[in-house]
Design a protein around this motif. Structure first.
Motif, mmCIF file in Angstrom:
data_model
loop_
_atom_site.group_PDB
_atom_site.id
_atom_site.type_symbol
_atom_site.label_atom_id
_atom_site.label_comp_id
_atom_site.label_asym_id
_atom_site.label_seq_id
_atom_site.Cartn_x
_atom_site.Cartn_y
_atom_site.Cartn_z
ATOM 1 N N ASN A 4 0.790 -1.222 0.000
ATOM 2 C CA ASN A 4 0.000 0.000 0.000
ATOM 3 C C ASN A 4 0.829 1.283 0.000
ATOM 4 O O ASN A 4 0.276 2.370 -0.083
ATOM 5 C CB ASN A 4 -0.938 0.022 1.214
ATOM 6 C CG ASN A 4 -1.927 -1.129 1.188
ATOM 7 O OD1 ASN A 4 -2.509 -1.411 0.153
ATOM 8 N ND2 ASN A 4 -2.098 -1.806 2.320
ATOM 9 N N ASN A 5 2.144 1.181 0.133
ATOM 10 C CA ASN A 5 2.970 2.385 0.132
ATOM 11 C C ASN A 5 4.345 2.074 -0.438
ATOM 12 O O ASN A 5 4.719 0.909 -0.613
ATOM 13 C CB ASN A 5 3.087 2.955 1.548
ATOM 14 C CG ASN A 5 3.637 1.937 2.531
ATOM 15 O OD1 ASN A 5 4.816 1.579 2.459
ATOM 16 N ND2 ASN A 5 2.801 1.462 3.447
ATOM 17 N N GLY A 42 -1.896 -2.219 -11.071
ATOM 18 C CA GLY A 42 -3.033 -1.927 -10.212
ATOM 19 C C GLY A 42 -4.086 -1.120 -10.930
ATOM 20 O O GLY A 42 -3.983 -0.840 -12.134
ATOM 21 N N LYS A 43 -5.121 -0.724 -10.195
ATOM 22 C CA LYS A 43 -6.157 0.129 -10.754
ATOM 23 C C LYS A 43 -5.588 1.525 -10.985
ATOM 24 O O LYS A 43 -4.734 1.989 -10.248
ATOM 25 C CB LYS A 43 -7.359 0.194 -9.813
ATOM 26 C CG LYS A 43 -8.053 -1.140 -9.598
ATOM 27 C CD LYS A 43 -9.227 -0.993 -8.654
ATOM 28 C CE LYS A 43 -9.932 -2.324 -8.430
ATOM 29 N NZ LYS A 43 -11.057 -2.204 -7.470
ATOM 30 N N ILE A 45 -6.786 4.433 -10.453
ATOM 31 C CA ILE A 45 -6.966 5.354 -9.326
ATOM 32 C C ILE A 45 -5.927 5.116 -8.241
ATOM 33 O O ILE A 45 -5.437 6.052 -7.604
ATOM 34 C CB ILE A 45 -8.408 5.237 -8.757
ATOM 35 C CG1 ILE A 45 -8.646 6.321 -7.703
ATOM 36 C CG2 ILE A 45 -8.652 3.843 -8.186
ATOM 37 C CD1 ILE A 45 -10.082 6.378 -7.239
ATOM 38 N N ASP A 46 -5.548 3.846 -8.035
ATOM 39 C CA ASP A 46 -4.528 3.529 -7.029
ATOM 40 C C ASP A 46 -3.140 3.945 -7.502
ATOM 41 O O ASP A 46 -2.319 4.422 -6.715
ATOM 42 C CB ASP A 46 -4.546 2.032 -6.715
ATOM 43 C CG ASP A 46 -5.834 1.606 -6.027
ATOM 44 O OD1 ASP A 46 -6.397 2.432 -5.282
ATOM 45 O OD2 ASP A 46 -6.263 0.464 -6.245
ATOM 46 N N ARG A 49 -2.811 7.599 -7.071
ATOM 47 C CA ARG A 49 -2.682 7.936 -5.646
ATOM 48 C C ARG A 49 -1.279 7.659 -5.134
ATOM 49 O O ARG A 49 -0.697 8.461 -4.395
ATOM 50 C CB ARG A 49 -3.697 7.136 -4.835
ATOM 51 C CG ARG A 49 -3.626 7.370 -3.329
ATOM 52 C CD ARG A 49 -4.749 6.627 -2.627
ATOM 53 N NE ARG A 49 -4.724 5.211 -2.925
ATOM 54 C CZ ARG A 49 -3.949 4.328 -2.273
ATOM 55 N NH1 ARG A 49 -3.123 4.756 -1.315
ATOM 56 N NH2 ARG A 49 -3.992 3.047 -2.573
ATOM 57 N N LEU A 50 -0.706 6.517 -5.551
ATOM 58 C CA LEU A 50 0.643 6.174 -5.093
ATOM 59 C C LEU A 50 1.691 7.081 -5.746
ATOM 60 O O LEU A 50 2.610 7.546 -5.092
ATOM 61 C CB LEU A 50 0.946 4.711 -5.411
ATOM 62 C CG LEU A 50 0.203 3.671 -4.559
ATOM 63 C CD1 LEU A 50 0.461 2.267 -5.093
ATOM 64 C CD2 LEU A 50 0.621 3.753 -3.099
ATOM 65 N N ASN A 78 -1.956 -1.510 -16.317
ATOM 66 C CA ASN A 78 -3.377 -1.788 -16.124
ATOM 67 C C ASN A 78 -3.760 -3.189 -16.582
ATOM 68 O O ASN A 78 -4.916 -3.588 -16.472
ATOM 69 C CB ASN A 78 -4.231 -0.768 -16.887
ATOM 70 C CG ASN A 78 -3.962 0.655 -16.437
ATOM 71 O OD1 ASN A 78 -3.561 1.505 -17.213
ATOM 72 N ND2 ASN A 78 -4.155 0.925 -15.151
#
Length: 285
Positions: A4-5, A42-43, A45-46, A49-50, A78
């Motif tokens: 996640n990060n 990933g998606k 949007i993710d 964000r990252l 994607n």
């Protein structure tokens, strides 16, 4: 492993690269980390964000790309395989044009051999990855195949292509993808290879003592549940469903060569209506 990060990603990759380097050292191989490519999947949007432009792995700064090439397959972040399809169409079309230049000097069988070696082989390479792609992408591949078929028989662009595909006994793109997946499943469950695919498949079983219709069907696989569109495309979910749809006489073939012959004959009758010389709707792009 999902992360996640940025720090989690770098920690995981550092550990993996450490293990890979040690393994290669035991095999007397050298790992060139400067040529290592990095892709975060990933998606959208993710990924936004990252926003990870670079990663630092074992002291080497790696640029995070939009796509990477693995075994000549272009994988984008994607996983929509748009770049891969465009690349295959471009390369196959290039070879098809070259064959067209010398077509008039060659007989039909020689042209067919060249088309199979330089065009069809590229359309079929790793085509199991194309399962579930939208029709507009698969149609690009189908159009290349149609052009190749027209060139072999000398058919004009305005004339119907389906009778030619039937005469050449060529399965359309969608069916060729199903054919590849089913042959991979057969090899995995019959011969146990490749192991990483065999581990994704399991025989159908039920905890009930009742005699169900599924119980008496031989070589039936368990069909896992899925909740997303990406899950539907995954081999672990799509392969058992496609394989279970095959007639029992096909699934229970003793020899691999017999299985391939029976499978192609079955798929051929499923995708083509030989009476009207047309392709069934489900298999068109």
């Amino acid at each position: 492993m999902a992360v996640n990060n940025v720090h989690s990603i770098e920690t995981v990759l550092n550990d993996l690269m450490y293990d890979i380097r040690n393994w290669m050292k035991l095999k007397q191989l050298k790992l060139n980390e400067n040529k290592t490519e990095c892709l975060i999947v990933g998606k959208e949007i993710d990924l936004v964000r990252l926003n990870i432009p670079r990663l630092h792995i074992n002291g080497v700064s790696m640029t995070v790309g939009d796509n990477i090439k693995n075994l000549v397959v272009i994988i984008d972040r994607n996983v929509n395989l748009v770049s891969q399809v465009h690349h295959v169409v471009r390369v196959a079309s290039y070879h098809l044009r070259n064959i067209t230049f010398v077509r008039k000097y060659l007989d039909k069988e020689t042209v067919k051999m060249l088309v199979h070696n330089y065009v069809i082989s590229r359309l079929d390479y790793c085509n199991s990855l194309y399962y579930g792609l939208p029709n507009h992408l698969l149609r690009k591949l189908q159009l290349v195949m149609n052009r190749a078929a027209r060139m072999i028989v000398g058919l004009k662009s305005r004339e119907r292509i389906t009778p030619v595909l039937i005469s050449l006994h060529w399965l359309p793109i969608k069916t060729r993808i199903i054919y590849k997946i089913c042959t991979l499943v057969y090899q995995a469950i019959k011969f146990g290879k490749p192991v990483y695919l065999k581990e994704l498949l399991s025989d159908f079983s039920t905890a009930s003592d009742l005699t169900l219709r599924h119980n008496v069907q031989l070589d039936r696989l368990n069909e896992p549940r899925f909740n997303t569109e990406m899950g539907r495309k995954a081999f672990v979910n799509s392969a058992p469903r496609l394989y279970n749809k095959l007639p029992e006489r096909v699934r229970t073939s003793e020899k691999y060569i017999t299985f391939k012959k029976e499978l192609k004959a079955y798929l051929f009758t499923e995708c083509y209506d030989t009476d009207s010389m047309s392709m069934r709707t489900d298999f068109g792009c």
